[in-house]
Write a protein that holds these residues in place. Structure first.
Motif, PDB file in Angstrom:
ATOM      1  N   LEU A  99      41.816 -12.913  30.500  1.00  0.00           N
ATOM      2  CA  LEU A  99      42.385 -11.571  30.555  1.00  0.00           C
ATOM      3  C   LEU A  99      41.296 -10.554  30.271  1.00  0.00           C
ATOM      4  N   SER A 100      41.057  -9.704  31.267  1.00  0.00           N
ATOM      5  CA  SER A 100      40.072  -8.635  31.112  1.00  0.00           C
ATOM      6  C   SER A 100      40.812  -7.308  31.121  1.00  0.00           C
ATOM      7  N   ILE A 101      40.810  -6.636  29.968  1.00  0.00           N
ATOM      8  CA  ILE A 101      41.540  -5.383  29.846  1.00  0.00           C
ATOM      9  C   ILE A 101      40.713  -4.367  29.061  1.00  0.00           C
ATOM     10  N   GLY A 102      39.382  -4.479  29.238  1.00  0.00           N
ATOM     11  CA  GLY A 102      38.481  -3.518  28.603  1.00  0.00           C
ATOM     12  C   GLY A 102      38.571  -2.155  29.260  1.00  0.00           C
ATOM     13  N   ASN A 103      37.984  -1.140  28.583  1.00  0.00           N
ATOM     14  CA  ASN A 103      37.976   0.230  29.103  1.00  0.00           C
ATOM     15  C   ASN A 103      39.378   0.728  29.441  1.00  0.00           C
ATOM     16  N   ASN A 104      40.284   0.555  28.480  1.00  0.00           N
ATOM     17  CA  ASN A 104      41.624   1.098  28.598  1.00  0.00           C
ATOM     18  C   ASN A 104      41.912   1.954  27.367  1.00  0.00           C
ATOM     19  N   SER A 105      43.176   2.088  26.989  1.00  0.00           N
ATOM     20  CA  SER A 105      43.533   2.980  25.877  1.00  0.00           C
ATOM     21  C   SER A 105      44.210   2.235  24.739  1.00  0.00           C
ATOM     22  N   LEU A 106      43.900   0.961  24.578  1.00  0.00           N
ATOM     23  CA  LEU A 106      44.500   0.162  23.502  1.00  0.00           C
ATOM     24  C   LEU A 106      43.980   0.641  22.155  1.00  0.00           C
ATOM     25  N   ASP A 107      44.910   1.046  21.274  1.00  0.00           N
ATOM     26  CA  ASP A 107      44.482   1.607  19.988  1.00  0.00           C
ATOM     27  C   ASP A 107      45.163   0.956  18.786  1.00  0.00           C
ATOM     28  N   GLN A 108      45.915  -0.125  19.023  1.00  0.00           N
ATOM     29  CA  GLN A 108      46.599  -0.802  17.925  1.00  0.00           C
ATOM     30  C   GLN A 108      46.186  -2.268  17.873  1.00  0.00           C
TER      31      GLN A 108
ATOM     32  N   LEU B 218      45.040 -19.151  26.795  1.00  0.00           N
ATOM     33  CA  LEU B 218      44.095 -18.038  26.886  1.00  0.00           C
ATOM     34  C   LEU B 218      42.780 -18.406  26.190  1.00  0.00           C
ATOM     35  N   ARG B 219      41.685 -18.360  26.955  1.00  0.00           N
ATOM     36  CA  ARG B 219      40.378 -18.751  26.421  1.00  0.00           C
ATOM     37  C   ARG B 219      39.366 -17.618  26.444  1.00  0.00           C
ATOM     38  N   SER B 220      39.547 -16.644  27.334  1.00  0.00           N
ATOM     39  CA  SER B 220      38.574 -15.558  27.443  1.00  0.00           C
ATOM     40  C   SER B 220      39.305 -14.218  27.452  1.00  0.00           C
ATOM     41  N   LEU B 221      38.840 -13.303  26.594  1.00  0.00           N
ATOM     42  CA  LEU B 221      39.480 -11.997  26.455  1.00  0.00           C
ATOM     43  C   LEU B 221      38.417 -10.912  26.378  1.00  0.00           C
ATOM     44  N   ASN B 222      38.575  -9.890  27.220  1.00  0.00           N
ATOM     45  CA  ASN B 222      37.645  -8.764  27.201  1.00  0.00           C
ATOM     46  C   ASN B 222      38.405  -7.499  26.831  1.00  0.00           C
ATOM     47  N   LEU B 223      37.995  -6.882  25.713  1.00  0.00           N
ATOM     48  CA  LEU B 223      38.637  -5.667  25.218  1.00  0.00           C
ATOM     49  C   LEU B 223      37.638  -4.537  24.975  1.00  0.00           C
ATOM     50  N   ALA B 224      36.387  -4.760  25.279  1.00  0.00           N
ATOM     51  CA  ALA B 224      35.354  -3.760  25.018  1.00  0.00           C
ATOM     52  C   ALA B 224      35.675  -2.463  25.743  1.00  0.00           C
ATOM     53  N   GLY B 225      35.448  -1.353  25.051  1.00  0.00           N
ATOM     54  CA  GLY B 225      35.679  -0.053  25.661  1.00  0.00           C
ATOM     55  C   GLY B 225      37.015   0.560  25.304  1.00  0.00           C
ATOM     56  N   ASN B 226      37.842  -0.178  24.557  1.00  0.00           N
ATOM     57  CA  ASN B 226      39.104   0.363  24.056  1.00  0.00           C
ATOM     58  C   ASN B 226      38.885   0.987  22.676  1.00  0.00           C
ATOM     59  N   PRO B 227      39.768   1.884  22.232  1.00  0.00           N
ATOM     60  CA  PRO B 227      39.651   2.449  20.882  1.00  0.00           C
ATOM     61  C   PRO B 227      39.606   1.380  19.790  1.00  0.00           C
TER      62      PRO B 227
END
Length: 528
Positions: free
Chosen positions: A136-145, A158-167
């Motif tokens: 799941l790649s969901i970086g550069n979004n508006s996740l703040d919690q 789930l083995r790989s997760l990308n969240l970089a770029g979120n708050p």
């Protein structure tokens, strides 16, 4: 924030765009030309790129049912929709769009890789059905919690997760939180989650993790129990005896009876409802339901065994017949090779024509032989099906007769006795009301029953009718469904056999036509 399509004309996903995309991504050179001439069916396409096309709305993809990979990145999509038919999708790229809410993915149960990178998403949600999700790649979004990430614990693969770029990426507890709450995760933001980080994280969040594990275990146990109950209910339904293993039917006669609820306020009715005769009636009623329930389950087991035996007999008969046919075909093919070799060596025209005529005759004999085998099988299967139809019908008839013989609720004296006693109490109450001797505090809707004798009698009779109707309806429902199942099963067996027979005859004819065409197109000596 201004949208990209304020200055760019949005594109429509139409037939022309899809055809062009399929052709561009299809085979090249000669294979490509052939494919273009013959046409490429959308239903056969497995990969499709629709990136950088200024698409605003996902549409017209319903034909791409074989699609496993879909690229919709770098467009101006605002809403995830139009993907319900893509049930074989494994890889989906929706990155670099204007999506704000995750939705419309419920049907994609095979999805393993999902990219929502660089959108406007503020919450991870609505992907419960994606239990195969691995990346799941969901970086550069508006996740703040950070707490929202706990939602991802349900995805055990789930083995790989990308969240970089979120708050949340700026939170000092970011890595530790994820390492603790997502223990199966291997890569975070394209970097390996090392064991040291995970150990420290587990210590830091130990109590919170223990609590959430406890809650998850409780929820899992509850879910397991619910699933077991549902499976059990489906088994009971298959035997037509659901809710007959207890007092459900009896209790429903009173819980669904508004008149009894009103009459219960009358003096003496409470004692009547608690009296031995009614309790005895209830006990006997429940015992009879239990007998039907147990017999129904036993009969269901017998029917399943009969079905299994029947289909096994069908399979063995068909396989045996096909083996005989295969032997004849194999023998003919061996003989054919010898004949063709002989034909290529013959130079005498008369002899050659005689041999060809003989070969065509042998083809006809093979056809007759294969058709005869099919006719023999048809007769054999007809006997097997007749026996099965008779056996399964007898089983169901026996079960229905058992139910009808043990289900005399409508004739029980206790029900009539209960009705008579309730009517007696109601009439006595009416007499007290008419003499102004009734001083009990009852709701107005109950007092309105006692305007005259007809109203009272009708109320008591309505209560009695509701009880009898409940009983009759349950019996009718059982019999109707049981008979319907038998009829549908027998019809399906006959229909399936008819389809098998037609298919087999078609196969024989196609094979015989092939042999004849092969003979006609045989390259024989020019002297002929």
């Amino acid at each position: 924030m201004s949208r990209l399509y304020d200055t760019i004309e949005p594109s429509v996903v139409d037939e022309e765009m899809l055809k062009k995309a399929v052709e561009e991504q299809g085979p090249k050179d000669q294979a490509g030309r052939i494919a273009k001439e013959e046409g490429i069916h959308f239903r056969d396409v497995t990969q499709l790129r629709l990136d950088f096309k200024n698409i605003l709305k996902i549409d017209n993809l319903w034909q791409f049912t074989a699609l496993t990979k879909l690229q919709l990145d770098n467009n101006i999509i605002e809403k995830i929709q139009g993907l319900d038919n893509l049930i074989n999708l494994v890889w989906l790229d929706l990155s670099f769009n204007n999506i704000e809410v995750i939705e419309g993915l419920d049907a994609l149960v095979k999805l393993e890789d999902l990219s929502l990178y660089n959108n406007r998403i503020s919450e991870i949600a609505n992907i419960d059905t994606l239990y195969n999700l691995q990346v799941l790649s969901i970086g550069n979004n508006s996740l703040d919690q950070l707490e929202n990430l706990i939602y991802l614990r349900r995805f055990k693969r789930l083995r790989s997760l990308n969240l970089a770029g979120n708050p949340i990426y700026e939170d000092e507890n970011y890595k530790m939180f994820i390492a603790a709450y997502l223990p199966e995760l291997v890569y975070l933001d394209f970097r390996l989650v090392d064991e040291n980080t995970r150990e420290v994280a587990n210590l830091q969040y130990q109590y919170a993790i223990d609590e959430i594990k406890h809650n998850e275990n409780m929820a899992q146990r509850k879910l397991t129990e619910e699933l077991q109950k549902q499976e059990e209910l489906e088994l009971h339904k298959a035997a037509y005896v659901e809710f007959l293993n207890g007092s459900f039917l009896f209790d429903s006669m009173y819980s669904d009876d508004p008149e009894t609820a009103k009459l219960a306020y009358l003096p003496g009715v409470h004692l009547l409802l608690e009296s031995y005769p009614l309790k005895h009636y209830r006990s006997k009623f429940v015992a009879i339901c239990q007998q039907i329930f147990e017999n129904g389950l036993k009969q269901q087991v017998k029917r399943e065994a009969e079905e299994a035996t029947f289909f096994e007999c069908l399979r063995e008969a068909i396989e045996s017949n096909q083996d005989k046919g295969s032997e004849k075909v194999a023998g003919f093919e061996e003989k054919k090779r010898e004949i063709f070799s002989e034909l290529h060596q013959l130079t005498d025209t008369s002899l050659l024509e005689t041999r060809i005529a003989q070969y065509n005759k042998e083809i006809n004999e093979l056809c007759d032989s294969l058709m005869m085998l099919e006719l023999q099988l048809l007769d054999q299967l007809e006997d097997i099906i007749k026996d099965f139809e008779r056996n399964i019908s007898d089983m169901m008839t026996g079960f229905i007769e058992f139910v009808q013989g043990i289900y005399p609720f409508t004739q029980l004296d206790l029900e009539n006795n209960h009705h008579e006693k309730l009517l007696e109490i109601a009439i006595n109450t009416l007499e007290k009301v008419l003499k102004n001797e009734f001083v009990e505090d009852v709701p107005d809707e109950v007092r309105m029953l006692f305007v005259d004798k007809d109203t009272v009698v009708n109320a008591v009779s309505a209560s009695h009718d509701i009880h009898l109707l409940k009983i009759d309806n349950r019996e009718d429902d059982l019999i109707t469904r049981a008979n319907g199942w038998t009829t549908a099963l027998v019809e399906k067996v006959h229909s399936d056999e008819m389809k098998r027979n037609r298919k087999r005859i078609s196969e024989i004819n196609i094979y015989i036509d092939y042999l004849r065409d092969e003979m006609e197109n045989l390259d024989l000596p020019e002297s002929v």
